[in-house]
Design a protein around this motif. Sequence first.
Motif, PDB file in Angstrom:
ATOM      1  N   GLU A  12       0.832  -1.210   0.000  1.00 33.58           N
ATOM      2  CA  GLU A  12       0.000   0.000   0.000  1.00 33.58           C
ATOM      3  C   GLU A  12       0.862   1.254   0.000  1.00 33.58           C
ATOM      4  O   GLU A  12       0.584   2.219  -0.728  1.00 33.58           O
ATOM      5  CB  GLU A  12      -0.933  -0.004   1.208  1.00 33.58           C
ATOM      6  N   TRP A  16       1.610   4.460  -2.976  1.00 33.15           N
ATOM      7  CA  TRP A  16       1.126   5.797  -2.608  1.00 33.15           C
ATOM      8  C   TRP A  16       2.076   6.860  -3.135  1.00 33.15           C
ATOM      9  O   TRP A  16       3.287   6.781  -2.940  1.00 33.15           O
ATOM     10  CB  TRP A  16       0.995   5.902  -1.097  1.00 33.15           C
ATOM     11  N   LYS A  79      -0.082   7.177   6.809  1.00 33.69           N
ATOM     12  CA  LYS A  79      -0.679   7.445   5.493  1.00 33.69           C
ATOM     13  C   LYS A  79      -2.171   7.715   5.624  1.00 33.69           C
ATOM     14  O   LYS A  79      -2.695   8.699   5.091  1.00 33.69           O
ATOM     15  CB  LYS A  79      -0.443   6.254   4.564  1.00 33.69           C
ATOM     16  N   HIS A  80      -2.864   6.835   6.341  1.00 31.70           N
ATOM     17  CA  HIS A  80      -4.306   6.990   6.506  1.00 31.70           C
ATOM     18  C   HIS A  80      -4.644   8.269   7.270  1.00 31.70           C
ATOM     19  O   HIS A  80      -5.606   8.972   6.936  1.00 31.70           O
ATOM     20  CB  HIS A  80      -4.887   5.777   7.242  1.00 31.70           C
ATOM     21  N   GLU A  83      -4.114  11.300   4.943  1.00 33.79           N
ATOM     22  CA  GLU A  83      -5.210  11.365   3.962  1.00 33.79           C
ATOM     23  C   GLU A  83      -6.486  11.908   4.606  1.00 33.79           C
ATOM     24  O   GLU A  83      -7.196  12.726   4.006  1.00 33.79           O
ATOM     25  CB  GLU A  83      -5.471   9.980   3.377  1.00 33.79           C
ATOM     26  N   GLU A  84      -6.761  11.470   5.822  1.00 29.68           N
ATOM     27  CA  GLU A  84      -7.967  11.922   6.511  1.00 29.68           C
ATOM     28  C   GLU A  84      -7.881  13.408   6.850  1.00 29.68           C
ATOM     29  O   GLU A  84      -8.860  14.149   6.720  1.00 29.68           O
ATOM     30  CB  GLU A  84      -8.168  11.104   7.789  1.00 29.68           C
TER      31      GLU A  84
END
Length: 206
Positions: A12, A16, A79-80, A83-84
Amino acid sequence: MRVRHKPYAGPELAAWAYHINHPEQQKNNWKISYDNPANPMHIELGCGKGGFLGALALRNPGINYLGVDIKNEMLVVAKHTIEELFQQQPITNVRITNYNIEHISNLLAPEDNVQRIYINFCNPWYKSGHAKHRLTHPRQLVAYRDFLADDGEIYFKTDDDLLFDKTQEYIYYSGYKVEWLTRDLHATEPSWNIRTEHEQMFSAKG
């Protein structure tokens, strides 16, 4: 804290656009990794879940940020988080990469002209003979001088009294000087402080 293995993390991250897959190749020329190469560069060593890094990048769009962590399992959480935080905004000024911070000089050079290093709640390495692994140990502080600008800064936070005291010694031995120091950051919290996930969690517990 033991991080659970996440087999999806590596693939993942590799896919990215804002993860740097071969960071050694950027040495001497990190600026080309960003949308605005002329921006000054700040780095966070041990970026963890990415909340601090993402909030910094949102608050300061004129600065390029690099977050480094040794575990993909932690970086994929970062990463998450990023992004959020950015939601539909383009992620122009933040990049993350997987690397052993003890060898950070393999990634950065004087030409990269890092203006600031953030070290937040790093491992205090208590066991006998392990102190050399501390991110504020003199061998690390001296290594940072290779790529830190002449007027560069290190921002360091910890909740560990021993590490706090030892780091003051390390700073002196490594040729740095203390510009500002407090033993209770939240008593009169500066407006520039952004609380990390660790900081928020343990502050809430008193």
